[in-house]
Design a protein around this motif. Structure first.
Motif, PDB file in Angstrom:
ATOM      1  N   TYR A  20       0.784  -1.209   0.066  1.00 48.31           N
ATOM      2  CA  TYR A  20       0.054   0.068   0.056  1.00 48.31           C
ATOM      3  C   TYR A  20       0.935   1.356  -0.147  1.00 48.31           C
ATOM      4  O   TYR A  20       0.811   2.278  -0.729  1.00 48.31           O
ATOM      5  N   GLU A  21       1.891   1.388   0.823  1.00 53.98           N
ATOM      6  CA  GLU A  21       2.983   2.126   0.789  1.00 53.98           C
ATOM      7  C   GLU A  21       3.677   2.464  -0.625  1.00 53.98           C
ATOM      8  O   GLU A  21       3.587   3.503  -0.973  1.00 53.98           O
ATOM      9  N   ARG A  22       3.969   1.364  -1.335  1.00 48.56           N
ATOM     10  CA  ARG A  22       4.600   1.450  -2.632  1.00 48.56           C
ATOM     11  C   ARG A  22       3.792   2.093  -3.605  1.00 48.56           C
ATOM     12  O   ARG A  22       4.095   2.698  -4.469  1.00 48.56           O
ATOM     13  N   ASP A  23       2.289   1.783  -3.533  1.00 50.71           N
ATOM     14  CA  ASP A  23       1.175   2.024  -4.235  1.00 50.71           C
ATOM     15  C   ASP A  23       0.728   3.653  -4.133  1.00 50.71           C
ATOM     16  O   ASP A  23       0.068   3.993  -5.067  1.00 50.71           O
ATOM     17  N   GLY A  24       1.325   4.050  -3.056  1.00 52.87           N
ATOM     18  CA  GLY A  24       0.815   5.516  -2.760  1.00 52.87           C
ATOM     19  C   GLY A  24      -0.286   5.881  -2.000  1.00 52.87           C
ATOM     20  O   GLY A  24      -1.115   6.743  -1.807  1.00 52.87           O
ATOM     21  N   ALA A  52     -11.541   1.583   4.330  1.00 53.62           N
ATOM     22  CA  ALA A  52     -12.852   2.032   4.205  1.00 53.62           C
ATOM     23  C   ALA A  52     -13.328   2.288   2.884  1.00 53.62           C
ATOM     24  O   ALA A  52     -14.633   2.288   2.647  1.00 53.62           O
ATOM     25  N   LEU A  53     -12.671   2.925   2.140  1.00 56.71           N
ATOM     26  CA  LEU A  53     -12.912   3.335   0.553  1.00 56.71           C
ATOM     27  C   LEU A  53     -13.098   2.149  -0.337  1.00 56.71           C
ATOM     28  O   LEU A  53     -13.733   2.197  -1.284  1.00 56.71           O
ATOM     29  N   VAL A  54     -12.369   1.085   0.124  1.00 55.30           N
ATOM     30  CA  VAL A  54     -12.400  -0.013  -0.972  1.00 55.30           C
ATOM     31  C   VAL A  54     -13.872  -0.731  -1.175  1.00 55.30           C
ATOM     32  O   VAL A  54     -14.361  -0.645  -2.295  1.00 55.30           O
ATOM     33  N   PRO A  55     -14.409  -1.134   0.148  1.00 54.47           N
ATOM     34  CA  PRO A  55     -15.933  -1.557  -0.344  1.00 54.47           C
ATOM     35  C   PRO A  55     -16.870  -0.528  -0.894  1.00 54.47           C
ATOM     36  O   PRO A  55     -17.781  -0.830  -0.993  1.00 54.47           O
ATOM     37  N   ALA A  56     -16.435   0.740  -0.619  1.00 59.22           N
ATOM     38  CA  ALA A  56     -17.449   1.762  -0.964  1.00 59.22           C
ATOM     39  C   ALA A  56     -17.361   2.160  -2.354  1.00 59.22           C
ATOM     40  O   ALA A  56     -18.364   2.322  -3.007  1.00 59.22           O
ATOM     41  N   PHE A  57     -16.098   2.308  -2.993  1.00 62.50           N
ATOM     42  CA  PHE A  57     -15.911   2.636  -4.302  1.00 62.50           C
ATOM     43  C   PHE A  57     -15.210   1.801  -5.044  1.00 62.50           C
ATOM     44  O   PHE A  57     -15.090   2.231  -6.215  1.00 62.50           O
ATOM     45  N   GLY A  58     -14.611   0.789  -4.467  1.00 59.46           N
ATOM     46  CA  GLY A  58     -13.788  -0.151  -5.376  1.00 59.46           C
ATOM     47  C   GLY A  58     -12.494   0.197  -5.147  1.00 59.46           C
ATOM     48  O   GLY A  58     -11.992   1.432  -4.773  1.00 59.46           O
ATOM     49  N   ARG A  59     -11.606  -0.807  -5.277  1.00 58.54           N
ATOM     50  CA  ARG A  59     -10.053  -0.689  -5.285  1.00 58.54           C
ATOM     51  C   ARG A  59      -9.352   0.343  -6.033  1.00 58.54           C
ATOM     52  O   ARG A  59      -8.568   1.049  -5.723  1.00 58.54           O
ATOM     53  N   ALA A  60      -9.811   0.282  -7.214  1.00 55.06           N
ATOM     54  CA  ALA A  60      -9.147   1.427  -8.211  1.00 55.06           C
ATOM     55  C   ALA A  60      -9.252   2.850  -7.620  1.00 55.06           C
ATOM     56  O   ALA A  60      -8.545   3.726  -7.566  1.00 55.06           O
ATOM     57  N   THR A  61     -10.615   3.182  -7.490  1.00 54.46           N
ATOM     58  CA  THR A  61     -11.133   4.556  -6.906  1.00 54.46           C
ATOM     59  C   THR A  61     -10.311   4.884  -5.546  1.00 54.46           C
ATOM     60  O   THR A  61      -9.940   5.919  -5.455  1.00 54.46           O
ATOM     61  N   ALA A  62     -10.483   3.892  -4.634  1.00 52.93           N
ATOM     62  CA  ALA A  62      -9.634   4.095  -3.416  1.00 52.93           C
ATOM     63  C   ALA A  62      -8.266   4.350  -3.639  1.00 52.93           C
ATOM     64  O   ALA A  62      -7.710   5.229  -2.882  1.00 52.93           O
ATOM     65  N   GLY A  63      -7.358   3.859  -4.416  1.00 50.68           N
ATOM     66  CA  GLY A  63      -6.200   4.235  -4.682  1.00 50.68           C
ATOM     67  C   GLY A  63      -5.988   5.391  -5.359  1.00 50.68           C
ATOM     68  O   GLY A  63      -5.054   6.062  -5.006  1.00 50.68           O
ATOM     69  N   VAL A  65      -7.966   7.929  -5.094  1.00 50.40           N
ATOM     70  CA  VAL A  65      -8.339   9.033  -4.011  1.00 50.40           C
ATOM     71  C   VAL A  65      -7.110   9.194  -3.160  1.00 50.40           C
ATOM     72  O   VAL A  65      -6.716  10.425  -2.878  1.00 50.40           O
ATOM     73  N   MET A  66      -6.436   8.265  -2.822  1.00 51.92           N
ATOM     74  CA  MET A  66      -5.388   8.270  -1.906  1.00 51.92           C
ATOM     75  C   MET A  66      -4.112   8.682  -2.509  1.00 51.92           C
ATOM     76  O   MET A  66      -3.490   9.830  -1.712  1.00 51.92           O
ATOM     77  N   THR A  67      -3.759   8.478  -3.546  1.00 54.32           N
ATOM     78  CA  THR A  67      -2.548   8.774  -4.315  1.00 54.32           C
ATOM     79  C   THR A  67      -2.778  10.559  -4.823  1.00 54.32           C
ATOM     80  O   THR A  67      -1.819  11.089  -4.653  1.00 54.32           O
ATOM     81  N   ALA A  68      -3.942  10.830  -4.888  1.00 51.32           N
ATOM     82  CA  ALA A  68      -4.323  12.158  -5.155  1.00 51.32           C
ATOM     83  C   ALA A  68      -4.043  13.208  -4.023  1.00 51.32           C
ATOM     84  O   ALA A  68      -3.535  14.010  -3.918  1.00 51.32           O
ATOM     85  N   ALA A  71      -0.509  13.484  -3.317  1.00 48.31           N
ATOM     86  CA  ALA A  71       0.120  14.399  -4.297  1.00 48.31           C
ATOM     87  C   ALA A  71      -0.414  15.725  -4.059  1.00 48.31           C
ATOM     88  O   ALA A  71      -0.189  16.774  -4.927  1.00 48.31           O
ATOM     89  N   ASP A  72      -1.188  16.014  -3.074  1.00 48.36           N
ATOM     90  CA  ASP A  72      -1.949  17.418  -2.880  1.00 48.36           C
ATOM     91  C   ASP A  72      -2.696  17.948  -3.748  1.00 48.36           C
ATOM     92  O   ASP A  72      -2.769  18.843  -4.444  1.00 48.36           O
ATOM     93  N   ARG A  73      -3.490  16.780  -4.421  1.00 47.45           N
ATOM     94  CA  ARG A  73      -4.433  16.915  -5.376  1.00 47.45           C
ATOM     95  C   ARG A  73      -5.857  16.775  -4.986  1.00 47.45           C
ATOM     96  O   ARG A  73      -6.499  15.861  -5.439  1.00 47.45           O
ATOM     97  N   LEU A  74      -6.348  17.605  -3.942  1.00 46.22           N
ATOM     98  CA  LEU A  74      -7.454  17.367  -3.252  1.00 46.22           C
ATOM     99  C   LEU A  74      -8.464  17.221  -3.996  1.00 46.22           C
ATOM    100  O   LEU A  74      -9.663  16.628  -4.087  1.00 46.22           O
ATOM    101  N   ASP A  75      -8.616  18.168  -5.145  1.00 45.39           N
ATOM    102  CA  ASP A  75      -9.940  18.280  -5.967  1.00 45.39           C
ATOM    103  C   ASP A  75      -9.954  17.078  -6.689  1.00 45.39           C
ATOM    104  O   ASP A  75     -11.114  16.527  -7.244  1.00 45.39           O
ATOM    105  N   ASP A  76      -9.067  16.523  -7.141  1.00 45.33           N
ATOM    106  CA  ASP A  76      -8.851  15.164  -8.002  1.00 45.33           C
ATOM    107  C   ASP A  76      -9.599  14.192  -7.159  1.00 45.33           C
ATOM    108  O   ASP A  76     -10.119  13.290  -7.525  1.00 45.33           O
TER     109      ASP A  76
END
Length: 239
Positions: A20-24, A52-63, A65-68, A71-76
């Motif tokens: 998880y750390e490696r993937d951001g 908590a994001l994974v079951p709500a939005f899916g693994r791809a979206t959860a990742g 969101v967190m990587t954004a 990267a200080d891209r809160l709007d993204d």
């Protein structure tokens, strides 16, 4: 904190923490002089938010969101969440339409009076575009007996009449609900025959429960993410 300390709370492996750390999905950890990772309460909050994001939005979206966020891209990050909420709303609206369609069909009215389908025959490409799937997906559904479009006598191309579009809409909804193709084929056969209402009703009730569970999961995920963003915005404490 060690990786094991974070992993223990959620019953996951220490390797998952490192991944998880490696993937951001977690902020980068500092290292000891000997190379061991040092995790803090901030990492623990990030992990709670991500999981908590994974079951709500899916693994791809959860990742995403967190990587954004990292990267200080809160709007993204917020845009990703908006898309998930919009999809849930579309699913609710589609389910309501399907319930009405099933009610018409099982109530003895003519086929094709439920879902709003475009008039006249449509090509496989047009129906695929309408549903947001590929033509190959529609052909797979046809092979499974879910949809039964006829063929143009001159060209041999598939022709989707309003009733066929309705069946494809129903199949798409149930597929999103996680139902297998053979189960969907059974439901569609019952609906086309306007037979017993038990199977279609049970399928739609099950999808309704899944939508409710996803909506509640979104609430939980929002709270966990808010906790993390609040902690992330606090100035570091001095020793």
């Amino acid at each position: 904190m060690r990786p094991a300390d974070l992993a223990r709370e959620h019953g996951i492996s220490t390797q998952a923490i490192r991944n998880y750390e490696r993937d951001g999905c977690l902020p980068a950890a500092e290292r000891t002089p000997t190379g061991y990772r040092i995790y803090t309460g901030l990492h623990a909050a990030a992990l709670r938010a991500f999981l908590a994001l994974v079951p709500a939005f899916g693994r791809a979206t959860a990742g995403a969101v967190m990587t954004a966020v990292h990267a200080d891209r809160l709007d993204d990050a917020l845009t990703e969440l908006d898309r998930g909420h919009a999809q849930l709303l579309r699913d609710r609206e589609t389910l309501a339409t399907v319930r009405e369609a099933v009610g018409h069909l099982t109530g003895g009215t003519a086929a094709g009076t439920g879902l709003p389908a475009p008039p006249g025959p449509r090509s496989v490409g047009e129906v695929a575009h309408r549903l947001g799937v590929t033509p190959a997906t529609l052909r797979a559904w046809e092979a499974a007996g879910i949809i039964t479009p006829d063929r143009d006598r001159t060209t041999g191309h598939r022709r989707y009449l309003p009733a066929d579009v309705r069946d494809a809409e129903l199949a798409h909804l149930l597929r999103r609900g996680g139902y297998l193709l053979d189960h969907i084929a059974t439901v569609l056969r019952q609906i086309r025959a306007a037979g017993g209402t038990g199977e279609p009703a049970a399928a739609l009730d099950g999808w309704q429960q899944r939508l409710t569970a996803r909506g509640l999961a979104m609430l939980t995920a929002s709270a966990r993410l808010d906790d993390y963003l609040t902690l992330r915005s606090e100035p570091p404490r001095r020793a």
